[in-house]
Design a protein around this motif. Structure first.
Motif: not given
Length: 145
Positions: A11, A13, A16-17, A130, A134, A137, A139
């Motif tokens: 994923n 996103e 990136k996180l 993360c 995750a 958020t 994600v």
């Protein structure tokens, strides 16, 4: 066999996180190592920076954004130089694939077997951060279904 982490890393996103949290964790670990080397506490670093101990604590925990300028100021206060480097993702991913085939962990191999690729214990801290980010958020929710 793919783990949930492997799936989440697909994923963009989440990836990136994870990259941001890993960099923050690595910077904080570098500062912690230098503090220990100097025999200092965070309060002594705060004094040298002209900042409050609470500010330094927030930087070290990732609750306050640590800019490159802030990192440079911290390195100056610690009488150290910072070096910025990069890791090629393609090379890292190739090495990770080889470890999976060998059913081993990069942490079990001697560092000389990892040319130009950095793996560190701090990655585990970043992964933990993360996971919680995750979850907050959403994600990666599509992977849990």
């Amino acid at each position: 066999m793919n783990t949930k982490f492997d799936e989440l890393m697909r994923n963009p996103e989440f990836e990136k996180l994870f990259a941001a949290e890993e960099l923050i964790a690595n910077a904080a670990q570098l500062i912690t190592d230098l503090l220990e080397l100097r025999g200092w506490k965070q309060i002594e670093l705060a004094e040298r920076l002209g900042k409050t101990p609470a500010y330094v604590s927030q930087l070290m925990s990732g609750r306050t954004n640590m800019t490159i300028r802030t990192l440079a100021e911290i390195m100056h206060a610690l009488d150290a130089d910072a070096k910025i480097d990069f890791v090629d993702k393609k090379a890292r991913n190739k090495m990770a694939g080889e470890w999976r085939k060998a059913d081993t962990s990069p942490f079990e191999l001697p560092m000389q077997t990892v040319p130009n690729t950095r793996f560190s214990f701090e990655s585990h801290k970043a992964a933990s951060t993360c996971w919680s980010e995750a979850e907050k958020t959403g994600v990666g929710d599509e992977l849990a279904a």
